[in-house]
Design a protein around this motif. Structure first.
Motif, mmCIF file in Angstrom:
data_model
loop_
_atom_site.group_PDB
_atom_site.id
_atom_site.type_symbol
_atom_site.label_atom_id
_atom_site.label_comp_id
_atom_site.label_asym_id
_atom_site.label_seq_id
_atom_site.Cartn_x
_atom_site.Cartn_y
_atom_site.Cartn_z
ATOM 1 N N ALA A 101 0.840 -1.195 0.000
ATOM 2 C CA ALA A 101 0.000 0.000 0.000
ATOM 3 C C ALA A 101 0.876 1.247 0.000
ATOM 4 O O ALA A 101 2.044 1.204 0.380
ATOM 5 C CB ALA A 101 -0.898 -0.016 1.230
ATOM 6 N N GLU A 102 0.279 2.352 -0.420
ATOM 7 C CA GLU A 102 1.010 3.607 -0.396
ATOM 8 C C GLU A 102 1.217 4.055 1.051
ATOM 9 O O GLU A 102 0.472 3.674 1.944
ATOM 10 C CB GLU A 102 0.232 4.676 -1.164
ATOM 11 N N THR A 103 2.244 4.861 1.244
ATOM 12 C CA THR A 103 2.507 5.382 2.582
ATOM 13 C C THR A 103 1.364 6.290 3.018
ATOM 14 O O THR A 103 0.971 7.211 2.295
ATOM 15 C CB THR A 103 3.825 6.179 2.590
ATOM 16 N N LEU A 104 0.824 6.026 4.192
ATOM 17 C CA LEU A 104 -0.288 6.831 4.708
ATOM 18 C C LEU A 104 0.203 8.198 5.176
ATOM 19 O O LEU A 104 1.218 8.294 5.860
ATOM 20 C CB LEU A 104 -0.950 6.129 5.892
ATOM 21 N N LYS A 105 -0.536 9.233 4.826
ATOM 22 C CA LYS A 105 -0.260 10.571 5.357
ATOM 23 C C LYS A 105 -1.003 10.706 6.678
ATOM 24 O O LYS A 105 -2.230 10.671 6.720
ATOM 25 C CB LYS A 105 -0.725 11.649 4.375
ATOM 26 N N VAL A 106 -0.239 10.819 7.752
ATOM 27 C CA VAL A 106 -0.810 10.827 9.100
ATOM 28 C C VAL A 106 -0.428 12.112 9.826
ATOM 29 O O VAL A 106 0.717 12.571 9.722
ATOM 30 C CB VAL A 106 -0.320 9.603 9.906
ATOM 31 N N ASP A 161 7.502 2.027 8.361
ATOM 32 C CA ASP A 161 7.756 2.606 7.041
ATOM 33 C C ASP A 161 6.483 2.884 6.248
ATOM 34 O O ASP A 161 6.543 3.475 5.168
ATOM 35 C CB ASP A 161 8.639 1.661 6.220
ATOM 36 N N HIS A 162 5.348 2.466 6.764
ATOM 37 C CA HIS A 162 4.095 2.608 6.019
ATOM 38 C C HIS A 162 3.336 3.885 6.364
ATOM 39 O O HIS A 162 2.216 4.081 5.889
ATOM 40 C CB HIS A 162 3.203 1.385 6.267
ATOM 41 N N VAL A 163 3.926 4.729 7.195
ATOM 42 C CA VAL A 163 3.280 6.004 7.535
ATOM 43 C C VAL A 163 4.268 7.156 7.401
ATOM 44 O O VAL A 163 5.470 6.986 7.630
ATOM 45 C CB VAL A 163 2.698 6.005 8.972
ATOM 46 N N HIS A 164 3.753 8.298 7.013
ATOM 47 C CA HIS A 164 4.512 9.550 7.068
ATOM 48 C C HIS A 164 3.786 10.432 8.070
ATOM 49 O O HIS A 164 2.659 10.871 7.821
ATOM 50 C CB HIS A 164 4.570 10.227 5.702
ATOM 51 N N LYS A 183 -3.078 23.128 6.285
ATOM 52 C CA LYS A 183 -2.805 22.423 5.028
ATOM 53 C C LYS A 183 -2.444 20.957 5.296
ATOM 54 O O LYS A 183 -2.935 20.055 4.599
ATOM 55 C CB LYS A 183 -1.669 23.126 4.284
ATOM 56 N N ASN A 184 -1.591 20.724 6.281
ATOM 57 C CA ASN A 184 -1.201 19.348 6.630
ATOM 58 C C ASN A 184 -2.390 18.528 7.115
ATOM 59 O O ASN A 184 -2.537 17.357 6.766
ATOM 60 C CB ASN A 184 -0.105 19.362 7.697
ATOM 61 N N LEU A 185 -3.237 19.155 7.911
ATOM 62 C CA LEU A 185 -4.398 18.444 8.433
ATOM 63 C C LEU A 185 -5.366 18.083 7.310
ATOM 64 O O LEU A 185 -5.878 16.955 7.255
ATOM 65 C CB LEU A 185 -5.114 19.291 9.491
ATOM 66 N N LYS A 186 -5.602 19.002 6.406
ATOM 67 C CA LYS A 186 -6.540 18.744 5.312
ATOM 68 C C LYS A 186 -6.074 17.578 4.445
ATOM 69 O O LYS A 186 -6.885 16.801 3.922
ATOM 70 C CB LYS A 186 -6.712 19.999 4.458
ATOM 71 N N ALA A 187 -4.758 17.430 4.295
ATOM 72 C CA ALA A 187 -4.200 16.366 3.448
ATOM 73 C C ALA A 187 -4.094 15.025 4.163
ATOM 74 O O ALA A 187 -3.784 14.011 3.535
ATOM 75 C CB ALA A 187 -2.822 16.790 2.945
ATOM 76 N N ALA A 188 -4.343 15.007 5.473
ATOM 77 C CA ALA A 188 -4.147 13.780 6.256
ATOM 78 C C ALA A 188 -5.190 12.719 5.928
ATOM 79 O O ALA A 188 -6.370 13.019 5.755
ATOM 80 C CB ALA A 188 -4.188 14.106 7.742
ATOM 81 N N GLU A 189 -4.729 11.466 5.862
ATOM 82 C CA GLU A 189 -5.632 10.333 5.696
ATOM 83 C C GLU A 189 -6.089 9.797 7.046
ATOM 84 O O GLU A 189 -7.173 9.228 7.167
ATOM 85 C CB GLU A 189 -4.932 9.246 4.889
ATOM 86 N N VAL A 190 -5.243 9.946 8.053
ATOM 87 C CA VAL A 190 -5.598 9.580 9.427
ATOM 88 C C VAL A 190 -5.039 10.653 10.353
ATOM 89 O O VAL A 190 -3.903 11.097 10.174
ATOM 90 C CB VAL A 190 -5.009 8.209 9.839
ATOM 91 N N ALA A 243 -6.620 1.774 14.148
ATOM 92 C CA ALA A 243 -6.932 2.829 13.180
ATOM 93 C C ALA A 243 -6.098 2.701 11.911
ATOM 94 O O ALA A 243 -6.607 2.863 10.794
ATOM 95 C CB ALA A 243 -6.709 4.202 13.820
ATOM 96 N N LEU A 244 -4.803 2.406 12.059
ATOM 97 C CA LEU A 244 -3.939 2.259 10.885
ATOM 98 C C LEU A 244 -4.338 1.031 10.065
ATOM 99 O O LEU A 244 -4.337 1.068 8.828
ATOM 100 C CB LEU A 244 -2.474 2.149 11.311
ATOM 101 N N SER A 245 -4.688 -0.057 10.731
ATOM 102 C CA SER A 245 -5.105 -1.275 10.032
ATOM 103 C C SER A 245 -6.400 -1.059 9.268
ATOM 104 O O SER A 245 -6.599 -1.623 8.178
ATOM 105 C CB SER A 245 -5.268 -2.435 11.021
ATOM 106 N N SER A 246 -7.286 -0.235 9.833
ATOM 107 C CA SER A 246 -8.540 0.085 9.148
ATOM 108 C C SER A 246 -8.284 0.926 7.906
ATOM 109 O O SER A 246 -8.916 0.728 6.870
ATOM 110 C CB SER A 246 -9.471 0.830 10.110
ATOM 111 N N ALA A 247 -7.333 1.854 8.000
ATOM 112 C CA ALA A 247 -7.014 2.734 6.870
ATOM 113 C C ALA A 247 -6.183 2.020 5.812
ATOM 114 O O ALA A 247 -6.248 2.367 4.626
ATOM 115 C CB ALA A 247 -6.269 3.970 7.376
#
Length: 300
Positions: free
Chosen positions: A26-31, A48-51, A73-80, A146-150
């Motif tokens: 999976a792509e790296t999650l933006k957190v 390594d799977h989260v930024h 800006k960072n918050l709006k782009a966050a996936e989690v 939460a990360l496993s769900s995302a």
């Protein structure tokens, strides 16, 4: 020439086969995490799977934080997005509205046995749960979920990371008990800037006295300070500490009036920068334990 082409074709086929056999990643999650302590724990679980971006920076005060346009800006782009909760991030709702963030932050402190205290005639929940690694184990479980769900494709990695870090938290807890359990109860008393060590005190039977309440936004009255000075004298508190994210002037004033000796700086609700003594939660906790135990042993 023909044999060379055959060799090249075989190599290409082998490479394609290897690629097709490799597990899909999976792509790296933006957190986004609200403050540095939480951000570090999220990195431990996510690997390594989260930024991870921390809104409050190193040595910053999560109580008095003022978000910037970059934070929005960072918050709006966050996936989690992760928050500790229990009233710590009083600015988060405003930031969510301003940023246009459509998600719902994950409250990692959900499930922790919280403590309360009286402040200005009101019963308030203490938000500083991370100062006991026992509580951070609950954080880890909530972060993993939460990360496993995302990112279900990497759930097994998150689970392994969570289990490994939980073992490390058990080691930290055992380390603190080994330091404090041998110190006489009447020596486990220190003066700090504000009341942020309640969970630490509950776990290791240490009494923390502070001129400020749970939040650094509150102000201590002259009567409160005078009462605290008398209490410190009466209970023979020998050491005082200031905090990396707070103004030390008031605690120094109280210490001067009581004769308490400086024990150093504690990292309570913010990590240091990379060059400081507390760039991770693990190092922060060990550093605080060592500082406090040394001061108590000295006063003994």
């Amino acid at each position: 020439m023909t044999s060379r082409r055959l060799l090249l074709s075989a190599a290409a086929l082998s490479a394609l086969t290897a690629l097709s056999a490799a597990p899909a990643s999976a792509e790296t999650l933006k957190v986004v995490a609200s403050f540095t302590v939480l951000a570090d724990v999220v990195r431990e679980v996510g690997g390594d799977h989260v930024h991870v971006t921390s809104l409050v920076g190193p040595n910053g005060d999560p109580h008095e934080f003022e978000p910037s346009p970059a934070d929005a800006k960072n918050l709006k782009a966050a996936e989690v997005t992760f928050v500790s909760g229990e009233g710590l991030e009083g600015w988060m709702d405003r930031l969510i509205t301003a940023s246009g963030y459509k998600g719902k932050p994950v409250t990692v402190s959900e499930g922790i046995s919280t403590r309360t205290m009286e402040e200005d005639g009101k019963t308030i929940t203490d938000p500083h749960v991370w100062n006991s690694p026992v509580n951070v184990k609950v954080w880890v479980a909530n972060i993993e979920k939460a990360l496993s769900s995302a990112d279900p494709a990497d759930a097994t990695v998150f689970k392994a990371n969570a289990e490994k870090y939980t073992r490390k938290l058990d080691e930290l807890n055992a380390y603190a008990h080994s330091k404090f359990d041998t110190i006489a109860d009447d020596r486990r008393k220190v003066l700090t800037s504000h009341d942020a060590f309640g969970y630490f005190g509950r776990e290791y039977k240490v009494s923390f006295l502070a001129p400020l309440g749970l939040s650094t936004e509150s102000e201590a009255s002259a009567a409160d300070v005078a009462k605290l000075i008398e209490q410190i004298k009466g209970e023979h508190v020998k050491a005082y500490f200031f905090e990396n994210s707070n103004d030390p002037r008031l605690v120094k004033q109280v210490a001067k009036a009581t004769g308490a000796e400086p024990g150093g700086e504690l990292y309570v609700e913010s990590l240091s920068d990379a060059k400081g003594p507390a760039p991770t939660y693990e190092k922060m906790f060990r550093y605080n334990v060592d500082q406090l135990a040394a001061a108590m042993a000295k006063s003994s």
